[in-house]
Design a protein around this motif. Structure first.
Motif: not given
Length: 338
Positions: A265-284
């Motif tokens: 669960e901890s690893m899944l949370t970290r992966i989800q956070e990374r994807y969310c951050n990647y998406l934000l940066m990529f969108q910019q």
């Protein structure tokens, strides 16, 4: 004026007002008189407005009453819960706490449907192998989560908080001081600490229990049975010792499983956070690039560049959305909420 009563079972369905809220309601009724929705009654039983009824009677304040009909107390409870969910400004845990009153009804329905699909009873109908239509099957947790307007994962966490017995943590979460996730993580951290204290060397103890103590317990039962018989106190004590060994094995295995689930669960949370951050940066980045003009030898280059960037962004966005829906279920498996 006709007298009405408060049914203890129905009264338990509703969350209690805090002392401050009760006093505020009392002061409002004393200052402004009775206003708003009428007190709802089923026969002589109050199903909505019991606090207003109590205060009005105490101070002889006139009030309005409206009757509503139900076929059963079960139907009355369902109506009361829906009234509260629709009217009050409730925190997430309060909604879960109220909706939990539905659990017996959904479990009853699920059990009934299961028996119709081939349960343990002997009637021809219940022996039928014809599956129940999908819409008639009852996923108790999913139905309760839907009523509380939360995900199944959040609902499960809320129930664990309510069942923890930690009054301070429950009150902080009900009041909104802490989120469900924060309270649950604190609860899990506390539980993990306790388990670690109880099992300093789980692998070593588990090996000793399975390879040595289990065999010794079985051998002792055999010897006691031959010497004293199965009706003896010695035999009962030997069986109890064997049971204790099996219980301890089960406790350690569950502890290891829970720790593994926590890590996942901890690893899944970290992966989800990374994807969310990647998406934000990529969108910019995409927005910056698409704002520029690309020319080489012809305009087709510019068109392809814009199109490829946009397609890439849409694919990345869809992946991120799927990642955000991933949760850890009660069995430690990753599932995707629809």
């Amino acid at each position: 004026m006709e007298e009405y009563r408060i049914d203890p079972e129905l009264n338990e369905v509703l969350p209690e007002l805090s002392n401050a809220d009760y006093k505020a309601l009392e002061q409002s009724l004393l200052t402004e008189g009775y206003k708003g929705a009428p007190i709802m009654v089923w026969g002589d039983i109050i199903v909505d407005g019991h606090n207003r009824y109590e205060i009005c009677n105490k101070h002889n304040i006139p009030y309005e009453v409206k009757s509503v009909e139900f076929e059963s107390k079960e139907e009355a409870i369902i109506w009361m819960v829906r009234q509260q969910l629709g009217r009050r400004s409730l925190t997430t845990l309060q909604r879960i706490q109220i909706v939990e009153k539905y659990r017996p009804f959904y479990k009853k329905k699920a059990k009934r449907n299961k028996s119709l699909n081939g349960g343990n009873k002997k009637s021809e109908l219940e022996k039928s192998t014809t599956p129940i239509p999908k819409e008639e099957k009852v996923d108790v947790r999913a139905e309760l989560a839907k009523d509380a307007d939360v995900s199944t994962n959040t609902y499960s966490k809320g129930v664990k908080i309510l069942e923890s017995g930690n009054k301070e943590l429950i009150n902080e979460t009900i009041s909104g001081q802490k989120s469900i996730n924060k309270a649950f993580n604190e609860l899990k951290k506390s539980a993990d600490t306790n388990k670690t204290d109880n099992v300093s060397d789980p692998d070593g103890e588990l090996k000793d229990l399975k390879e040595i103590q289990r065999k010794e317990a079985a051998q002792k039962i055999k010897e006691v049975r031959e010497k004293y018989g199965i009706e003896s106190t010695e035999y009962e004590n030997a069986k109890a010792e064997q049971l204790n060994v099996e219980v301890r094995i089960n406790e350690i295995e569950n502890t290891v499983h829970d720790a593994q689930t926590s890590d996942i669960e901890s690893m899944l949370t970290r992966i989800q956070e990374r994807y969310c951050n990647y998406l934000l940066m990529f969108q910019q980045d995409v927005e910056w690039l698409l704002d520029k003009e690309f020319y080489r030898d012809d305009e087709d280059v510019s068109g392809r560049m814009h199109s490829d960037l946009q397609n890439c962004f849409e694919k990345f966005k869809s992946i991120s959305e799927v990642m955000g829906k991933m949760v850890i279920d009660e069995f430690g498996c990753i599932t995707i909420n629809k």
